[in-house]
Design an enzyme around this catalytic site. Sequence first.
Site, short mmCIF file in Angstrom:
data_model
loop_
_atom_site.label_atom_id
_atom_site.label_comp_id
_atom_site.label_asym_id
_atom_site.label_seq_id
_atom_site.Cartn_x
_atom_site.Cartn_y
_atom_site.Cartn_z
N HIS A 66 0.63 4.53 4.49
CA HIS A 66 -0.11 5.21 3.42
C HIS A 66 0.33 6.67 3.28
CE1 HIS A 66 -3.84 2.37 2.99
NE2 HIS A 66 -2.69 1.71 3.05
N SER A 102 0.81 -1.22 0.00
CA SER A 102 0.00 0.00 0.00
C SER A 102 0.84 1.27 0.00
CB SER A 102 -0.94 0.01 1.22
OG SER A 102 -1.81 -1.10 1.18
#
Length: 201
Positions: free
Chosen positions: A175, A125
């Site tokens: 993230h 991610s």
Amino acid sequence: MFIRTENFRQYIKFYPVVSTLIALNIIAYIITSLPFIGNMVLYLGMSVNWLIAEGEWWRVITSTFLHGDFFHILFNMFSLFLFGPELERIAGKLRFITIYLFSGIFGNVATFIIESPDYASVGASGSIYGIFGAYAALAYYTKNTIPQLNQIIMPIIVIGLIMTFLQPGINISAHIGGLITGFLFGLAYFSPKNILRWRRK
């Protein structure tokens, strides 16, 4: 821009870096799904803060190629499949690799700095958000010449960030760290001066 119309062979030919990264992630997932050795490989490669502090630094890299379950890898690889090719084409193979890898690595470094010592995570991610960050930098530079890029990529980033904070079990630090890293690389790579230098080569 983000609609894929290539067949399998064309996709591999046109986007070899993205194709290789998808293949590596899938292979790693298959290995970690095997009985007996799967859990051992997953544990040896996952990002665990206190183990990184003990000197097992490779985990900030290997964990970006590991995933916890089928839907985890499905979502990340679909995002890479969809958004990776155009960035590979625009940035070039080497620059794309640096955006992808360093976004994942620095996402894990941010996790190491911010989260508790017992925090553990896996997933690509951070690298995927690095791709979004690079697109955001490109959209910044081309807001007057390609306004549709800004109109497409910014809602994707906003929705992604909202989901990051709403969904349980998400590595928020990875993230955000990946997004910022990709944006900074994009600012460096896609500056008008650098673009002009590429075209002169």
